[in-house]
Design an enzyme around this catalytic site. Structure first.
Site, PDB file in Angstrom:
ATOM      1  N   ARG A  91     -23.425 -47.718 -15.853  1.00 39.32           N
ATOM      2  CA  ARG A  91     -24.699 -48.418 -15.963  1.00 39.32           C
ATOM      3  C   ARG A  91     -25.835 -47.428 -16.224  1.00 39.32           C
ATOM      4  NH1 ARG A  91     -24.624 -53.080 -12.941  1.00 39.32           N
ATOM      5  NH2 ARG A  91     -23.350 -51.996 -11.405  1.00 39.32           N
ATOM      6  N   TYR A  92     -25.802 -46.302 -15.522  1.00 41.35           N
ATOM      7  CA  TYR A  92     -26.843 -45.279 -15.656  1.00 41.35           C
ATOM      8  C   TYR A  92     -26.236 -44.106 -16.435  1.00 41.35           C
ATOM      9  CZ  TYR A  92     -28.464 -47.833 -11.516  1.00 41.35           C
ATOM     10  OH  TYR A  92     -28.843 -48.808 -10.643  1.00 41.35           O
ATOM     11  N   ARG A  95     -24.089 -41.194 -14.270  1.00 37.47           N
ATOM     12  CA  ARG A  95     -23.109 -41.500 -13.221  1.00 37.47           C
ATOM     13  C   ARG A  95     -22.306 -42.755 -13.549  1.00 37.47           C
ATOM     14  NH1 ARG A  95     -28.300 -42.221 -12.069  1.00 37.47           N
ATOM     15  NH2 ARG A  95     -29.081 -43.951 -10.826  1.00 37.47           N
ATOM     16  N   CYS A 104     -10.104 -54.383   0.897  1.00 35.86           N
ATOM     17  CA  CYS A 104     -10.894 -53.769   1.969  1.00 35.86           C
ATOM     18  C   CYS A 104     -10.204 -54.099   3.287  1.00 35.86           C
ATOM     19  CB  CYS A 104     -12.292 -54.376   2.027  1.00 35.86           C
ATOM     20  SG  CYS A 104     -13.187 -54.251   0.475  1.00 35.86           S
ATOM     21  N   CYS A 108     -16.489 -58.838   4.089  1.00 36.94           N
ATOM     22  CA  CYS A 108     -17.829 -59.158   4.567  1.00 36.94           C
ATOM     23  C   CYS A 108     -18.245 -60.478   3.919  1.00 36.94           C
ATOM     24  CB  CYS A 108     -18.793 -58.049   4.170  1.00 36.94           C
ATOM     25  SG  CYS A 108     -18.170 -56.412   4.614  1.00 36.94           S
ATOM     26  N   CYS A 111     -20.477 -60.213   0.723  1.00 36.75           N
ATOM     27  CA  CYS A 111     -20.098 -59.191  -0.263  1.00 36.75           C
ATOM     28  C   CYS A 111     -20.510 -59.578  -1.686  1.00 36.75           C
ATOM     29  CB  CYS A 111     -18.590 -58.998  -0.221  1.00 36.75           C
ATOM     30  SG  CYS A 111     -18.031 -57.819  -1.463  1.00 36.75           S
ATOM     31  N   ARG A 113     -19.252 -58.334  -4.286  1.00 38.38           N
ATOM     32  CA  ARG A 113     -18.070 -58.358  -5.156  1.00 38.38           C
ATOM     33  C   ARG A 113     -17.015 -59.322  -4.603  1.00 38.38           C
ATOM     34  NH1 ARG A 113     -18.468 -52.281  -5.823  1.00 38.38           N
ATOM     35  NH2 ARG A 113     -19.865 -52.102  -7.593  1.00 38.38           N
ATOM     36  N   ASP A 274     -27.711 -59.560  -2.286  1.00 35.95           N
ATOM     37  CA  ASP A 274     -27.455 -59.953  -3.674  1.00 35.95           C
ATOM     38  C   ASP A 274     -27.184 -61.455  -3.770  1.00 35.95           C
ATOM     39  OD1 ASP A 274     -27.581 -57.389  -5.016  1.00 35.95           O
ATOM     40  OD2 ASP A 274     -25.819 -56.869  -3.810  1.00 35.95           O
ATOM     41  N   ASP A 311     -30.813 -54.875  -6.497  1.00 34.65           N
ATOM     42  CA  ASP A 311     -29.992 -54.743  -7.698  1.00 34.65           C
ATOM     43  C   ASP A 311     -30.391 -55.882  -8.613  1.00 34.65           C
ATOM     44  OD1 ASP A 311     -27.807 -52.998  -8.596  1.00 34.65           O
ATOM     45  OD2 ASP A 311     -27.283 -53.027  -6.463  1.00 34.65           O
ATOM     46  N   LYS A 318     -30.685 -50.745  -9.997  1.00 31.45           N
ATOM     47  CA  LYS A 318     -31.452 -50.907  -8.750  1.00 31.45           C
ATOM     48  C   LYS A 318     -32.894 -50.495  -8.967  1.00 31.45           C
ATOM     49  CE  LYS A 318     -27.841 -49.539  -5.572  1.00 31.45           C
ATOM     50  NZ  LYS A 318     -26.904 -49.368  -6.690  1.00 31.45           N
TER      51      LYS A 318
HETATM   52  S1  SF4 Z   1     -19.164 -55.336   1.209  1.00 30.72           S
HETATM   53 FE1  SF4 Z   1     -17.434 -56.110  -0.049  1.00 30.72          FE
HETATM   54  S2  SF4 Z   1     -16.524 -54.273  -0.953  1.00 30.72           S
HETATM   55 FE2  SF4 Z   1     -17.780 -53.588   0.795  1.00 30.72          FE
HETATM   56  S3  SF4 Z   1     -16.383 -53.541   2.583  1.00 30.72           S
HETATM   57 FE3  SF4 Z   1     -17.386 -55.549   2.577  1.00 30.72          FE
HETATM   58  S4  SF4 Z   1     -15.945 -56.855   1.470  1.00 30.72           S
HETATM   59 FE4  SF4 Z   1     -15.386 -54.751   0.946  1.00 30.72          FE
END
Ligand code: SF4
Length: 356
Positions: A91-92, A95, A104, A108, A111, A113, A274, A311, A318
Site C-alpha cells: 500500500r505504501y 513497506r 489466530c 476478536c 477484527c 480481517r 474499522d 484506516d 492510515k
Molecule cells: S484482530 Fe483479527 S487478526 Fe488480530 S488477533 Fe484478533 S482475530 Fe486475529
C-alpha cells in the site's frame, strides 16, 4: 490446568460457564458466520458474573454481530486493492504486509480481517505462494520494511518462523521486519526462548507490535512473555483498538498505556474501529475518540501517548485523526498567529504578544 485447550464453539463456552445455556442457540448462529476461539489464558480473565465484562466483549460472540450496517465491508481497509501477489499487500512505497497465516489463537469480535481469518480459510501461505511473495519483495528495492501479519504470525512454529525471518534477512534492501501479534497476551506460553531466537535477525532490526486493548490483558504471564522478547533486545510497540464498552474511558485507556510502558512497550497506534461487518456495537464515534485522546494528553506521560489513527476505507492508508491543539487565528503583519491549547485545556497565543 490444560492451557493448550481451546474454546472454539458456543457449546464449549457454556461448558466453561462463560455463557448461560439459554444464550446457546443465538450464539450458534453467530458462530456459523464468524470464527470463535478463546485460549485458556483469555477464558480465565473473563468474569461471567459481569454482563459488561470488557474481556468477554472482545472474544465472546454477540448476536449484534449479525446486524450488518450499509457502510460496513468485508475488506474495510482495502487490502485486496493493493495485493500484487498472494499474501502481499503493498500500500505504501517503502513497506509491505506479508500475511503468512490466516489463523489466530483467538478470534476478536471486532477484527477488521474477520472475513479472511478463521479455521474455514486456508491455514497458511503455501510454500509456492511464499516463494512468490519473497520474490516480489526481492524485486522491489524500495521495500525497506516487511510487516508480518495475518492472522497471527506467532502461531507458526519456531522452525517455520526462523525460515521466513532468515529469507527476509537475506534481502539486502529489507532493513526492518515488524511482527504484529496478540500471542504474548492471549497465549503467553508460546513465547518460548526458541521462538524469541527465531525472531532475532543478524544485521537487521525486528520490532514486535503487541495488540492489547484492556489493562487486564497484561497479566503476570503476559508481562513475562513480553519481557522475554524485550530482554532479547527486540523493541516492542503496541497497538490498541478503541472499543465501546472495553476501553472507551480515560481511566482504562490511561491504565492500559501506563502498563504497556511499564512493560517497556511503547504505545504506537490507537485505532479507530474499522467498518468490519457486524461490529457497530463495538465502535465509538470519532468525536468520542478525540475527546478520549485529549483526556489522555492531560493525564499521562508523553511516553504513554499512542497516535489515534483511522484506516481510510478503500485502501487509502492510515491517517492520524487525533484532536488538534493548534489553531490559526490571524495572518498579521508579523507573520501567522496561532492559539495553542495546553494540557489543562487553556489556550495561549503563539507567538505570545511582545512582553507577554
Ligand atoms: S484482530 Fe483479527 S487478526 Fe488480530 S488477533 Fe484478533 S482475530 Fe486475529
Amino acid at each position: 490446568m490444560d492451557r493448550s485447550r481451546m474454546l472454539r464453539t458456543p457449546a464449549a463456552l457454556v461448558e466453561a460457564s462463560l455463557i448461560p445455556p439459554e444464550r446457546l442457540p443465538a450464539l450458534e448462529q453467530v458462530a456459523a458466520r464468524y470464527a470463535v476461539s478463546l485460549t485458556q489464558d483469555v477464558a480465565e480473565l473473563i468474569d461471567p458474573a459481569d454482563p459488561a465484562d470488557p474481556i468477554a466483549r472482545q472474544f465472546v460472540p454477540d448476536p449484534a454481530e449479525l446486524d450488518q450496517q450499509p457502510e460496513e465491508s468485508a475488506d474495510p481497509i482495502g487490502d485486496d486493492a493493493h495485493s500484487p501477489v498472494e499474501g502481499v499487500v503493498h500500500r505504501y512505497p517503502d513497506r509491505v504486509l506479508l500475511k503468512l497465516v490466516h489463523v489466530c489463537p483467538v478470534y476478536c469480535r471486532f477484527c477488521f480481517r474477520r472475513e479472511m481469518v478463521g479455521p474455514g480459510r486456508r491455514r497458511m501461505l503455501s510454500r509456492a505462494a511464499l516463494a512468490r511473495a519473497l520474490d516480489y519483495v526481492r524485486a522491489h528495492e524500495e521495500i525497506w520494511e516487511v510487516i508480518l501479519t495475518g492472522g497471527d504470525p506467532l502461531v507458526l512454529s519456531a522452525t517455520r518462523l526462523r525460515e521466513v525471518m532468515r529469507a527476509l534477512a537475506g534481502i539486502a534492501h529489507v532493513k526492518i521486519v515488524r511482527v504484529h501479534t496478540r500471542v504474548p497476551v492471549v497465549a503467553p506460553a508460546r513465547i518460548t526462548p526458541e521462538l524469541v531466537r527465531a525472531l532475532k535477525l543478524r544485521g537487521k532490526a525486528t520490532y514486535v507490535v503487541l495488540h492489547a486493548n484492556h489493562p487486564r490483558e497484561l497479566t503476570a504471564r503476559a508481562r513475562a512473555a513480553c519481557a522475554r522478547i524485550v530482554d532479547a533486545g527486540i523493541p516492542m510497540l503496541s497497538q490498541s483498538v478503541l472499543l465501546r464498552g472495553v476501553n472507551d474511558d480515560p481511566a482504562t485507556l490511561a491504565s492500559l498505556m501506563r502498563l504497556l510502558v511499564e512493560c517497556r512497550i511503547k504505545p504506537y497506534y490507537l485505532h479507530h474501529g474499522d467498518l468490519a461487518p457486524g461490529t457497530a456495537h463495538l465502535r465509538t464515534t470519532i468525536p468520542q475518540g478525540q475527546a478520549l485522546v485529549r483526556a489522555l494528553h492531560g493525564r499521562v506521560s508523553g511516553l504513554c501517548q499512542p497516535t489515534y489513527v483511522l484506516d481510510i476505507p478503500g485502501g487509502h492508508g492510515k491517517s492520524p485523526i487525533g484532536p488538534s491543539y493548534l489553531e490559526p487565528v490571524s495572518d498579521g503583519e508579523g507573520g501567522p498567529q496561532f492559539e495553542v491549547e495546553d494540557f489543562h485545556g487553556r489556550r495561549h497565543a503563539y507567538p505570545p504578544a511582545a512582553g507577554g
